[in-house]
Design a protein around this motif. Structure first.
Motif: not given
Length: 368
Positions: A4-6, A10-11, A16-20
């Motif tokens: 869960d990249a932010t 501001l979040g 993210h490259p690792d996510n599908k």
């Protein structure tokens, strides 16, 4: 496992490259919705702010009207006379007097001409301004009484003086060269010292002295350039600067202008020193001496000589030596003379480092 990249500040969710891809697509949608909400909140906040060129009614600003009213009342309460000021002494002030700071107070005193002029004015003796003006008017009236009939008004006299000044200016136009018995250039003149001037500051001199476009590349003065610190290497007909002639330590020679005495000489040039071609004739002295009959003896210290056919020299004694050389003694001659001739020679040098006439040093200046 999904990450869960932010965003850093501001979040806001981001991929993210690792996510599908399906997982990150959902996060992208959530991120855009978040950004849309933030932009909407910002627009609402800006809408509540006033424009930079807005105005306010005085009554809309809390406390401003009461402060202005208080200030106006304070000003109205101030006396409009000098007597009411604590550092003045003007009880005897009258028309024509001025204030002068004396003994820590502004005091009314009679106006004196010296208050308005650094140097005394010839013919004006009154200590007051009114009196000085009266004397000046009397002097003008006396001047007008002696003016010829053709100058029946002061304006006509002034116009004639201006016209006379113009004629004087025409008699010494810009570019004129003159010599002065002073160390500084007089008003309206510059030292002819090779300085580089700004053309805009001396437009009339620039127009009179400019060498012309075809000479700007080689003229020694009167040429234009772009860099006053390196004039000769920045010559340019559109340059903002112009170069003065340098007459310091120089004798002037009138331009030949086609006469032929100084043939081939161009304007805007100088010459080095030169001797005219010439020779010096030296007549070497000669001397003749007379003598009675005499002989000349050839003397040598030779003691050995080779005999005919001998392989080594033979030794002789002094008497044999003298007898041997009797054949080398000249025969006696009657009384005769000998002439001595001396060849050409060069005299020693004399003089200094230059050839010059008597002269006087003055300051060379050019009119602008």
């Amino acid at each position: 496992m999904p990450t869960d990249a932010t965003t850093q500040h501001l979040g806001i969710p981001k991929p993210h490259p690792d996510n599908k891809l399906p997982y990150d697509m959902a996060r992208i949608i959530l991120g855009f919705d978040t950004i849309d909400g933030l932009i909407n909140a910002l627009n609402n906040a800006l809408a509540g702010l006033a424009a930079s060129d807005h105005q306010h009614v005085i009554g809309d600003i809390d406390g401003l009207q009461s402060e202005l009213t208080s200030l106006a009342n304070s000003i109205a309460a101030v006396s409009n006379t000098f007597e009411s000021l604590s550092d003045t002494e003007v009880g005897d002030a009258s028309q024509g007097m001025v204030l002068q700071y004396l003994n820590d107070k502004w005091t009314s005193v009679a106006a004196k001409a010296s208050f308005f002029a650094i140097d005394p004015i010839d013919g004006i003796n009154s200590p007051s301004v009114q009196g000085a003006l009266g004397e000046l008017q009397a002097a003008i009236d006396a001047l007008l009484e002696n003016v010829p009939p053709e100058f029946d008004t002061l304006k006509e006299l002034a116009d004639e003086l201006i016209s006379a000044g113009g004629r004087i200016e025409e008699a010494t136009p810009p570019g004129s060269v003159s010599y002065f018995a002073m160390r500084s250039a007089p008003t309206g003149w510059l030292k002819a010292d090779g300085s580089v001037l700004t053309r805009a500051a001396y437009p009339e001199l620039d127009a009179a002295m400019y060498c012309g476009d075809i000479r700007n590349d080689w003229a020694e003065w009167g040429y234009r350039c772009t860099n006053p610190a390196n004039a000769t290497n920045t010559r340019d007909i559109a340059g903002d600067y112009i170069v003065l002639p340098d007459l310091r330590g120089e004798f002037l020679r009138a331009w030949d202008d086609g006469r032929g005495v100084d043939a081939g000489r161009s304007f805007y040039t100088s010459q080095t020193d030169l001797f005219g071609s010439h020779t010096h004739t030296v007549d070497p002295p000669s001397a003749t001496t007379s003598s009675d009959a005499h002989t000349h003896t050839i003397y040598s210290r030779m003691r050995n000589y080779y005999q005919s056919g001998a392989s080594s020299p033979a030794s002789i004694n002094d008497s044999q030596f003298e007898a041997f050389f009797n054949d080398y003694m000249t025969t006696s001659s009657d009384s005769h003379s000998h002439t001595l001739n001396i060849g050409a020679f060069q005299s020693n040098s004399s003089g200094g480092s230059e050839t010059r006439p008597r002269n006087v040093a003055l300051l060379a200046c050019i009119k602008y």
